[in-house]
Design a protein around this motif. Structure first.
Motif, short mmCIF file in Angstrom:
data_model
loop_
_atom_site.label_atom_id
_atom_site.label_comp_id
_atom_site.label_asym_id
_atom_site.label_seq_id
_atom_site.Cartn_x
_atom_site.Cartn_y
_atom_site.Cartn_z
N PRO A 1 0.93 -1.31 0.04
CA PRO A 1 -0.09 0.05 -0.02
C PRO A 1 0.68 1.30 -0.17
O PRO A 1 0.43 2.28 -0.71
CB PRO A 1 -0.71 0.02 1.21
N ASP A 2 2.07 1.19 0.77
CA ASP A 2 2.57 2.46 0.53
C ASP A 2 3.54 2.74 -0.64
O ASP A 2 3.54 4.04 -1.16
CB ASP A 2 4.06 2.34 1.86
N TYR A 3 3.83 1.70 -1.18
CA TYR A 3 4.13 1.86 -2.72
C TYR A 3 3.32 2.48 -3.69
O TYR A 3 3.79 3.49 -4.32
CB TYR A 3 4.94 0.47 -3.38
N ALA A 4 2.03 1.79 -3.36
CA ALA A 4 0.97 2.44 -4.46
C ALA A 4 0.58 3.92 -4.07
O ALA A 4 0.36 4.72 -4.93
CB ALA A 4 -0.33 1.40 -3.82
N ARG A 5 0.76 4.19 -2.77
CA ARG A 5 0.38 5.73 -2.42
C ARG A 5 1.61 6.69 -3.11
O ARG A 5 1.24 7.61 -3.50
CB ARG A 5 0.49 5.91 -0.79
N GLU A 6 2.78 6.30 -3.07
CA GLU A 6 3.75 6.92 -3.61
C GLU A 6 3.57 6.89 -4.99
O GLU A 6 3.90 8.24 -5.73
CB GLU A 6 5.11 6.22 -3.40
N GLU A 7 3.29 6.06 -5.66
CA GLU A 7 2.97 6.09 -7.12
C GLU A 7 1.84 6.93 -7.51
O GLU A 7 1.84 7.74 -8.40
CB GLU A 7 2.57 4.58 -7.64
N LEU A 8 0.78 6.85 -6.73
CA LEU A 8 -0.40 7.68 -6.85
C LEU A 8 0.15 9.22 -6.71
O LEU A 8 -0.48 10.23 -7.60
CB LEU A 8 -1.51 7.28 -5.77
N ILE A 9 0.76 9.49 -5.82
CA ILE A 9 1.20 10.86 -5.88
C ILE A 9 2.07 11.45 -6.99
O ILE A 9 1.99 12.47 -7.45
CB ILE A 9 2.15 11.18 -4.35
N ALA A 10 3.02 10.44 -7.38
CA ALA A 10 3.82 10.91 -8.49
C ALA A 10 2.88 11.02 -9.69
O ALA A 10 3.14 11.77 -10.65
CB ALA A 10 4.78 9.84 -8.88
N GLU A 11 2.00 10.06 -9.65
CA GLU A 11 1.26 10.34 -11.09
C GLU A 11 0.24 11.41 -10.98
O GLU A 11 0.04 12.17 -12.12
CB GLU A 11 0.19 8.89 -10.92
N ILE A 12 -0.35 11.93 -10.00
CA ILE A 12 -1.12 13.16 -9.96
C ILE A 12 0.03 14.31 -10.11
O ILE A 12 -0.25 15.17 -10.89
CB ILE A 12 -1.56 13.30 -8.61
#
Length: 327
Positions: free
Chosen positions: A235-246
């Motif tokens: 989940p932490d990895y996915a959160r970081e990816e979401l931040i970078a994507e936005i």
């Protein structure tokens, strides 16, 4: 005798099919999809394998086999040739190198049909299809090949990297590397790597990838200090990816760049996060804004504005500049 040869040929063909199928199954069971370009750990740019002598592309299962070799063995290119072709070019395969077995389909034409076709002035018809295997080597496993066989990739065509993005990337001072086949940010070594823009089906999408990875870059402890310790798939990895994507979306909009729709590789994990925590999107969007502001503050116009005696500067921009100055 003929029956024995046919039986042996059938058995060899069945074994070859089985070997290929087993390799594909192993890839799938390991969570890899071999017909999706497997550039996860490859040094090579995205591309299709081809014969270095004829320049003909390999096809069918050979593409998957050679892609796998490029990734697993760390080849930097997609050019292959046979042992004999290397010798014919005045080179040689280095001692101890192991080739890659690939296949081609041929048809066995019985002698009677060949003679009949020759008498009738036509091409032989029918025949029995069979697979043959042979071995190829990457040009990187060879010595003494002509320079044109091993020449480096050409310069990036002018205009593919938009000037506003190029200026921003340069002004960040980031260790930003173009090449290879994988886009990523290395927190440990603090550098960004992205493929060449002409390796993308639509080069405009290169900018989104570049800004996505730079959004990870600003999360480094010396900059915005985001938690980037999440393991792949967590989940932490996915959160970081979401931040970078936005953040990349914000930056693209600010720079006037309109990439095409992105295939969201992490959409499943993002959905899980958002469904479990309704505030997650607020936190991600806020972190993405900070990342985008940090990056966009490097634009020449932003630096000039920050140096003006503005009595009421934009607090987010000021925060980004303060963070950048402290880096």
């Amino acid at each position: 005798m003929a029956s024995s040869r046919r039986t042996r040929s059938t058995t060899e063909r069945a074994n070859l099919y089985e070997q290929i199928t087993n390799r594909i199954i192993a890839e799938l069971e390991a969570g890899r999809v071999p017909w999706v370009q497997p550039w996860g750990s490859s040094r090579a740019a995205i591309g299709m394998p081809y014969n270095a002598v004829s320049n003909r592309r390999y096809s069918g299962l050979n593409i998957l086999t050679l892609w796998n070799a490029v990734v697993e063995r760390g080849f930097a290119g997609h050019a292959f040739l046979t042992f004999r072709q290397a010798i014919a070019l005045g080179g040689s395969v280095r001692r101890g190198e192991h080739g890659i077995g690939i296949i081609y389909t041929r048809r066995f034409i019985p002698g009677e049909e060949r003679r009949r076709a020759e008498n009738e002035g036509r091409e032989p018809s029918g025949g029995i299809p069979f697979l043959k295997s042979f071995t190829v080597f990457s040009v990187e496993q060879c010595d003494g090949l002509p320079a044109h066989i091993c020449e480096p990739p050409p310069p990036i065509p002018e205009g593919l990297i938009l000037p506003q993005a190029e200026a921003l990337i340069a002004s960040t001072g980031a260790d930003f590397r173009i090449g290879g086949a994988m886009a990523y940010y290395s927190p440990r070594h603090d550098y960004v790597q992205v493929p060449r823009p002409d390796d993308y089906f639509e080069p405009v999408n290169w900018h989104r990838t570049a800004l996505h990875e730079l959004s990870h870059w600003v999360g480094h402890p010396s900059r915005l200090n985001r938690d980037q310790s999440g393991a792949f798939g967590s989940p932490d990895y996915a959160r970081e990816e979401l931040i970078a994507e936005i953040s990349a979306a914000y930056c693209c909009a600010a720079l006037g760049i309109a990439p095409t729709v992105r295939h969201a590789d992490y959409i499943g994990s993002w959905l899980e996060i958002l469904k479990e925590d309704h505030r997650a999107i607020l936190r991600a969007a806020s972190a993405a804004s900070k990342a985008a502001d940090y990056l966009l503050a490097f634009r020449p116009e932003a630096v000039l504005a920050a140096n003006d005696d503005d009595p009421d500067p934009d607090p987010d921009c000021a925060m980004a500049l303060e963070g950048r100055a402290a880096a």
